[in-house]
Design an enzyme around this catalytic site. Sequence first.
Site, PDB file in Angstrom:
ATOM      1  N   HIS A   1      -8.138  12.916 -17.106  1.00 47.80           N
ATOM      2  CA  HIS A   1      -8.062  11.584 -17.722  1.00 47.80           C
ATOM      3  C   HIS A   1      -8.646  10.521 -16.786  1.00 47.80           C
ATOM      4  O   HIS A   1      -8.530  10.626 -15.576  1.00 47.80           O
ATOM      5  CB  HIS A   1      -6.586  11.276 -18.011  1.00 47.80           C
TER       6      HIS A   1
ATOM      7  N   ARG B   1       1.705  15.373 -27.534  1.00 43.96           N
ATOM      8  CA  ARG B   1       2.885  15.727 -26.742  1.00 43.96           C
ATOM      9  C   ARG B   1       4.147  15.705 -27.600  1.00 43.96           C
ATOM     10  O   ARG B   1       5.047  16.541 -27.443  1.00 43.96           O
ATOM     11  CB  ARG B   1       2.999  14.787 -25.551  1.00 43.96           C
TER      12      ARG B   1
ATOM     13  N   ASP C   1      -5.319  16.935 -19.637  1.00 42.59           N
ATOM     14  CA  ASP C   1      -5.353  15.602 -20.231  1.00 42.59           C
ATOM     15  C   ASP C   1      -6.802  15.182 -20.469  1.00 42.59           C
ATOM     16  O   ASP C   1      -7.542  14.913 -19.526  1.00 42.59           O
ATOM     17  CB  ASP C   1      -4.663  14.625 -19.269  1.00 42.59           C
ATOM     18  N   ASP C   2      -7.225  15.158 -21.719  1.00 41.44           N
ATOM     19  CA  ASP C   2      -8.588  14.742 -22.089  1.00 41.44           C
ATOM     20  C   ASP C   2      -9.649  15.740 -21.641  1.00 41.44           C
ATOM     21  O   ASP C   2     -10.729  15.352 -21.182  1.00 41.44           O
ATOM     22  CB  ASP C   2      -8.934  13.367 -21.511  1.00 41.44           C
TER      23      ASP C   2
ATOM     24  N   LYS D   1       2.545  14.240 -16.616  1.00 41.59           N
ATOM     25  CA  LYS D   1       2.476  13.146 -17.588  1.00 41.59           C
ATOM     26  C   LYS D   1       3.521  13.302 -18.688  1.00 41.59           C
ATOM     27  O   LYS D   1       3.722  14.387 -19.222  1.00 41.59           O
ATOM     28  CB  LYS D   1       1.076  13.102 -18.197  1.00 41.59           C
TER      29      LYS D   1
ATOM     30  N   ASP E   1      -4.667  18.222 -24.450  1.00 39.01           N
ATOM     31  CA  ASP E   1      -3.952  17.405 -25.437  1.00 39.01           C
ATOM     32  C   ASP E   1      -4.853  16.792 -26.497  1.00 39.01           C
ATOM     33  O   ASP E   1      -4.378  16.315 -27.526  1.00 39.01           O
ATOM     34  CB  ASP E   1      -3.133  16.308 -24.737  1.00 39.01           C
ATOM     35  N   ASN E   2      -6.137  16.790 -26.282  1.00 39.93           N
ATOM     36  CA  ASN E   2      -7.123  16.303 -27.249  1.00 39.93           C
ATOM     37  C   ASN E   2      -8.498  16.598 -26.671  1.00 39.93           C
ATOM     38  O   ASN E   2      -8.618  17.165 -25.591  1.00 39.93           O
ATOM     39  CB  ASN E   2      -6.956  14.795 -27.521  1.00 39.93           C
TER      40      ASN E   2
ATOM     41  N   LYS F   1     -12.142  12.497 -28.274  1.00 38.16           N
ATOM     42  CA  LYS F   1     -10.784  11.966 -28.310  1.00 38.16           C
ATOM     43  C   LYS F   1     -10.691  10.735 -29.213  1.00 38.16           C
ATOM     44  O   LYS F   1     -11.561   9.871 -29.202  1.00 38.16           O
ATOM     45  CB  LYS F   1     -10.351  11.591 -26.892  1.00 38.16           C
TER      46      LYS F   1
ATOM     47  N   CYS G   1      -3.276  11.543 -26.858  1.00 43.26           N
ATOM     48  CA  CYS G   1      -2.232  12.010 -25.931  1.00 43.26           C
ATOM     49  C   CYS G   1      -0.824  12.083 -26.512  1.00 43.26           C
ATOM     50  O   CYS G   1      -0.269  13.168 -26.694  1.00 43.26           O
ATOM     51  CB  CYS G   1      -2.188  11.088 -24.712  1.00 43.26           C
TER      52      CYS G   1
ATOM     53  N   HIS H   1       4.374  10.109 -21.176  1.00 44.54           N
ATOM     54  CA  HIS H   1       3.739   9.263 -22.202  1.00 44.54           C
ATOM     55  C   HIS H   1       4.472   9.307 -23.541  1.00 44.54           C
ATOM     56  O   HIS H   1       3.878   9.152 -24.605  1.00 44.54           O
ATOM     57  CB  HIS H   1       2.266   9.661 -22.390  1.00 44.54           C
TER      58      HIS H   1
END
Length: 561
Positions: free
Chosen positions: A239, A85, A43-44, A143, A345-346, A405, A81, A145
């Site tokens: 994140h 996903r 994540d990030d 996660k 994810d990014n 991001k 995010c 989201h």
Amino acid sequence: MRAPFFRSALAATVGIAASLSVSCALAASSDPTKPNILVVVADDMGYSDLGSFGGEIETPNLDSLAASGVQLTNFQAMPACSPTRAALLTGADPHQVGLGNMAEETAPNQEGKKGYEGYLNDRAVTIASLLRDSGYDTYLAGKWHLGSTEQTTPNQRGFEHSFSMLSGGASHFPDMKPAYAPTPEARAPYAEDGKILKTLPAQFTYSSQYYADRMIDYIAADKDSGRPFFGMMAFTAPHWPLQAPDEAVAKYRGRYDAGYDALLEARLSKQKALGLVPAGAEPAARSPKGRPWNSLTDEERKREARAMEIYAAMVDQMDVNTGRVFDYLRKNGLYDNTVVIFISDNGAEGHDLDDTWPGDKFPKIRKVIDETNDFSFERMGKPGSYTFLGPNWARVSSPTFSLFKGFPTEGGTRTAGIIRIPGIESHGKKLDKLVSVKDFAPTLLELAGVKRPGVQYQGREVAPMTGTSIIPLLKGQNVAERTEAGELFGKRFVRKGDWKLVHMPKPWGNGEWQLFNLHTDLAEAHDLSAKEPARVAELKKTWDQYAQQNQVVLPDQVSGY
């Protein structure tokens, strides 16, 4: 038991060329043509943070995965995010399946519009549902989201068992502090098998640790069933808020005292040596809030270095806990029968608190953040702290890619990607062809021998998959030049081959379409729009078609993102 299957059967299923090295093993699965699948999502995390992608953070487990699999050096996620996903699980454009914007950022003119529900809508069918229907056990840990109510949890989207953090961010410790909420008494929304939790399990000590625990538990409970599994382990690290166990942070104490400018040069040099970027690649420009290290005060340097120590510890612990899952699979004879995918994810998070939660647009949320968190240097990384990575270290995370991001530039969308498929002896191969996050759904369905649903699923209309299986690329076949387009937060792009058209407002862009040739300009530093008007016109036409097909509604209000 899901033991190794006949790799020759896999070769027949996916049509792998005989020239690939394929070995046979004892088949004990009830269906030896269906591999297990494990998808791991960071994540990030930026492109250069893993050791195998040029970083100095200790990530031996993911580096080993890269050495035994294929590094996707031109892997493209969405800029943030939820859209990533959504695309990962459906193979469709996020605008088609409810994530045309992130729920937290929905603009007034997007509210109530088709494709902007802020959760997976009725047109979405996930690979979890499709694999479950074909006999897979399906699990999610981490996660989500993609919906925050009991009606939109993972169990409603094909996951038979799940432990999920439903929102975009939360404390990484068991205090259940949300990363953002309009009231101080709010708690981070966690759910287990579709039921919202009031407290976290006693075994939850740190996010990455517990998500790995649950994935192991899920696999262990069914390992003798004879059925294959699809597991998605979606870490919330690294994140914000940046937090990690003290002993993990201590491991990196002092390593970043030389600053981000020196580390950027070191990472970029290593990436060139590894063949990840061209020898002539130039460093990305500083973002508007970026500052040279030598312009900081001693106090600013101290805080910046500590933030990076915590970030490194988070990536480290994500790797450690991923390794625990790999070790479980190996000890139980399952690893050789498991397709493993790893992505972020990014790009890294380069926004600061004022960008992310500006007080004029989110007054209640910002007030709660300011009044309920400890921003002191002494508490950085500990429970109750609230630290961002910021634009300077985010630039280091993608040394030659522009921005981070939230942006459609390479720093926002090109992230570390790795895939390991049993039967393909790749040994650290690098694939530099464009691979979209939308491609994993059709790829995994092909590997599992599951038919794509088309536009109908269980009597309802669904969005068609627009991703493409990457099996031909992995076999070394020539494929047609791809054209991709996308939009998030009003920032948009079109890409055809190496040509990329980008539109961003000031100060990140110029408010007009800009054209870049990624073959010679990965940093997106040299705008060629004035020299290539015909190409600009062609790509703008492609954008118009994409926007119409996906019913894009450009937002009339955007926060700091």
